[in-house]
Design a protein around this motif. Structure first.
Motif, short mmCIF file in Angstrom:
data_model
loop_
_atom_site.label_atom_id
_atom_site.label_comp_id
_atom_site.label_asym_id
_atom_site.label_seq_id
_atom_site.Cartn_x
_atom_site.Cartn_y
_atom_site.Cartn_z
N VAL A 117 0.82 -1.21 0.00
CA VAL A 117 0.00 0.00 0.00
C VAL A 117 0.85 1.26 0.00
O VAL A 117 0.63 2.17 -0.80
N SER A 144 -0.82 -0.88 9.72
CA SER A 144 -1.42 -1.92 8.89
C SER A 144 -2.37 -2.74 9.75
O SER A 144 -2.05 -3.10 10.88
N VAL A 153 -8.07 1.18 2.20
CA VAL A 153 -7.52 0.40 1.09
C VAL A 153 -8.65 -0.35 0.38
O VAL A 153 -8.70 -0.40 -0.86
N PHE A 357 -1.61 -4.80 2.64
CA PHE A 357 -3.05 -5.09 2.80
C PHE A 357 -3.27 -6.53 2.37
O PHE A 357 -2.99 -6.91 1.23
N TYR A 388 -1.94 -1.18 -8.80
CA TYR A 388 -1.33 -1.50 -7.51
C TYR A 388 -0.19 -2.50 -7.65
O TYR A 388 -0.11 -3.25 -8.62
#
Length: 681
Positions: A117, A144, A153, A357, A388
């Protein structure tokens, strides 16, 4: 090659180079005949009930209500036995479909993935700047796994998928939803999207203009309230006039407009009034955005993907794409030593490199035969990989790929028995289509032939509640099922390769007279097998249940490793779909002949099941030359210099398009760990 829970050789899927003895490998099964039991006559009531059964009246309840008369051991003609003659009796496990009923095969895919992320520390460097895909910055300040981090996220992913044409929705659900009072974020929020650069409305809003003149004699408070209210109303109207959804306007955009544009619109205001008006405009506009976001999210929360199959009784939450977290995905074992080219990295520096994530993307049930289904899977995979950084498939991160197969008209008990038998006989070979660790080193994916409740019960012997009690509860029906089994499975072929345990396993499958009993024996609710039989019912499956952990009336195939390679996924889905349809639609004689040919090596599954040759060729080209199992080019040691999947929907490694047989062919060498069951086509 040693086998757990059954012994025997793998069934080859495609013909290839012959071995030195000539011909293909010829595995067999051993038959352990069960005692036939006494030929008891029916009482008059029992005979009446069976005549009613043959006349087409309800079937399974009759079996359960009949109490056999055990007082007679007289030998001779048995009316009950004749009534259950499989040559003349409609199989009660295969109730017919109502006229006009559609029975599409559906697939619902669960993609587990690990997403980098942001940098591991706020303001930290990008560990892979050459990757080119952006990292979040604001989220680096959140731990996280915190509610604010995970929901942000999740919402980023949903927004990305929607921009890529995927009907994905955010939802207010338990597990990782933040507490607004504690986290300062709602279930629809995306803290990273506070950046005005992420605002799709920002450029158009730069063209908004307004005018506010101070009214003489009005008090400062009224002046501020009036001007701020008028400007906020104008700002909202501008959205409507230009077709902008105010729910898309970011807080950062509002803050920028309040600081740079609002002062220009105010005439006759002193500095104090001007500052107060800007602040109040910002507050009012942000409040309106929150209201619009909530309204918009409620409207789309129940949005249905137009290509989803609305199975009878399905939970509406399954009719669109969703994203959640998955606790089975973790970086705990992703240490420097499991990567290649990670010199100089320590466990601490690896942990600090990124904030991760651990996600799971879920599709709705889609029609396998609808061409748009494959397009949707490709769009979803490309939508994530293009934007991503998704970690490449690797054992240590624990990602899996689960496919829920469904039948629109429901499963029949006969269909499930035939598929379960086929799966168990081919299971060892099916394992080699995936990484070795998927069938040997994860508790979330265990072989049915050795780790299912039925396998353990057979090892324990009689008395286990998992085993069918039909032999004592209704020996007549038990004998009928044995006769049906003989029609479907070549129990009399020679004993050479497959153990009696596996034969007993297949035999036991056919002794269950309800879907619920069979499913509990093969899966249970807590057993994570290669296939989870998440079904219930008598001779036809029930409607899907709703709620967490419910029975979805699907077969969840869990054996594949996690990936976002849509083409690889589709090849695997196609193989299982062929197994399901062949089991469902093949008559008994053809089914039996097909099994015998596969077991004897006369014909390969490729031919018997109708699997596309290109799919088997592809898997053959991606097998380790020694173990025989599927393998990625890095052989399980991801290169830390580029640990992420490449953009696009296809190959995650950008493998060369041409491979030569000398570098790919499966060869026999001294010390090979498996037989040459998969060779080049």
């Amino acid at each position: 090659m040693s086998q757990r829970g059954g012994g025997g050789r793998q069934v080859r899927w495609a013909s290839g180079t012959r071995n030195s003895r000539g011909g293909a490998a010829s595995p067999y099964i051993r038959h352990r005949p069960y005692p036939p039991g006494p030929g008891n006559r029916l009482t008059p009531n029992e005979e009446f009930a069976m005549c009613a059964l043959l006349a087409g009246e309800p079937h399974e309840d009759h079996y359960r209500s009949i109490e056999p008369d055990w007082s007679s051991d007289e030998e001779g003609d048995d009316p009950y036995q004749r009534a259950l003659d499989p040559r003349t009796t409609a199989n009660p496990d295969d109730p017919p479909l109502a006229p006009g009923t559609r029975n599409r095969t559906t697939v619902g895919v669960e993609f587990e993935f690990l997403l980098a992320v942001s940098p591991g520390v706020l303001g930290g460097p990008d560990p892979h700047p050459e990757d080119g895909r952006a990292l979040a910055q604001r989220l680096a300040r959140y731990p996280s796994g915190s509610g604010a981090f995970d929901v942000s996220v999740r919402n980023m992913i949903v927004d990305t998928l929607r921009r890529n044409g995927i009907v994905a929705v955010k939802s207010e659900e338990g597990g990782f939803m933040p507490d607004p009072a504690f986290d300062g974020v709602n279930w629809w929020d995306n803290l990273e999207a506070a950046d005005p650069q992420d605002d799709p409305n920002a450029a158009v809003l730069d063209g908004w203009a307004a005018h506010a003149q101070r009214i003489p004699g009005m008090s400062p408070d009224d002046t501020v309230a009036t001007a701020a209210g008028m400007l906020a109303a104008s700002f909202r109207q501008f959205h409507d006039d230009h077709g902008l959804g105010m729910y898309d306007t970011r807080d950062g955009t509002i803050e920028r407009i309040a600081q740079t544009k609002i002062p220009q619109f105010l005439h006759g205001f002193n500095d104090s009034e001007r500052a107060a008006t800007c602040a109040q405009f910002e507050t009012l506009s942000k409040r309106t955005v929150v209201d619009e976001v909530m309204k918009h999210q409620r409207e789309i929360e129940d949005e249905v993907d137009p290509i989803a199959v609305a199975l009878p009784g399905i939970d509406p939450a399954y009719l669109h794409w969703t994203c959640i977290t998955d606790a089975s995905v973790s970086t705990d074992e992703a240490l420097p030593q499991v990567y290649s080219f990670a010199e100089g990295m320590t466990s601490e520096s690896m942990e600090d490199a990124y904030k991760w994530f651990n996600g799971e993307l879920r599709s709705p049930p889609l029609d396998y035969n609808n061409p748009t289904t494959r397009v949707a899977l490709r769009n979803a995979c490309a939508g994530l990989r293009d934007v991503y950084r998704i970690h490449k498939p690797m054992k240590q991160v624990g990602t899996g790929l689960h496919v829920h197969f469904g039948q629109e008209a429901g499963w029949t008990l006969l269909h499930l028995k035939k598929f379960a038998t086929l799966w168990v006989l081919l299971e060892q070979s099916l394992e080699t289509l995936h990484r070795w660790d998927r069938s040997h080193e994860t508790r979330y994916c265990r072989p049915i032939r050795s780790e299912s409740p039925l396998a353990h019960a057979l090892l324990q012997g009689t008395g286990s509640p998992v085993l069918s009690n039909l032999r004592t509860r209704d020996p007549h029906l038990s004998r009928y099922y044995n006769a049906i089994l003989e029609q479907h499975l070549p129990l009399s072929i020679d004993v050479d390769f497959l153990s009696s345990f596996l034969t007993d396993f297949a035999t036991e499958i056919w002794q269950f007279d309800t879907i619920t009993g069979l499913a509990r024996a093969l899966s249970g609710r807590e057993i994570y097998g290669h296939v989870r039989f998440r079904v219930s019912g008598a001779s036809r499956s029930n409607a899907p249940e709703q709620g967490p952990g419910s029975l979805t009336q699907t077969l969840e195939v869990r054996i594949m490793q996690g990936t976002l390679d849509a083409d690889h996924i589709w090849r695997w889905i196609s193989i299982v779909e062929r197994m399901l349809i062949w089991s469902r639609d093949t008559p008994a004689a053809e089914y039996r002949a097909g099994l015998e040919d596969m077991l004897r090596g006369r014909r390969q599954p490729l031919t018997v099941l109708g699997i596309p040759r290109d799919d088997i060729t592809w898997f053959s080209l991606h097998r380790h030359h020694r173990t025989g199992y599927f393998e990625y080019p890095d052989r399980g040691r991801v290169d830390w210099r580029q640990p992420f999947m490449s953009p696009g929907h296809g190959d995650t490694y950008d493998w060369p398009s041409r491979k030569t047989p000398t570098t790919i062919r499966r060869r026999n060498r001294p010390g090979d760990e498996s037989d040459s069951d998969w060779e080049m086509l």
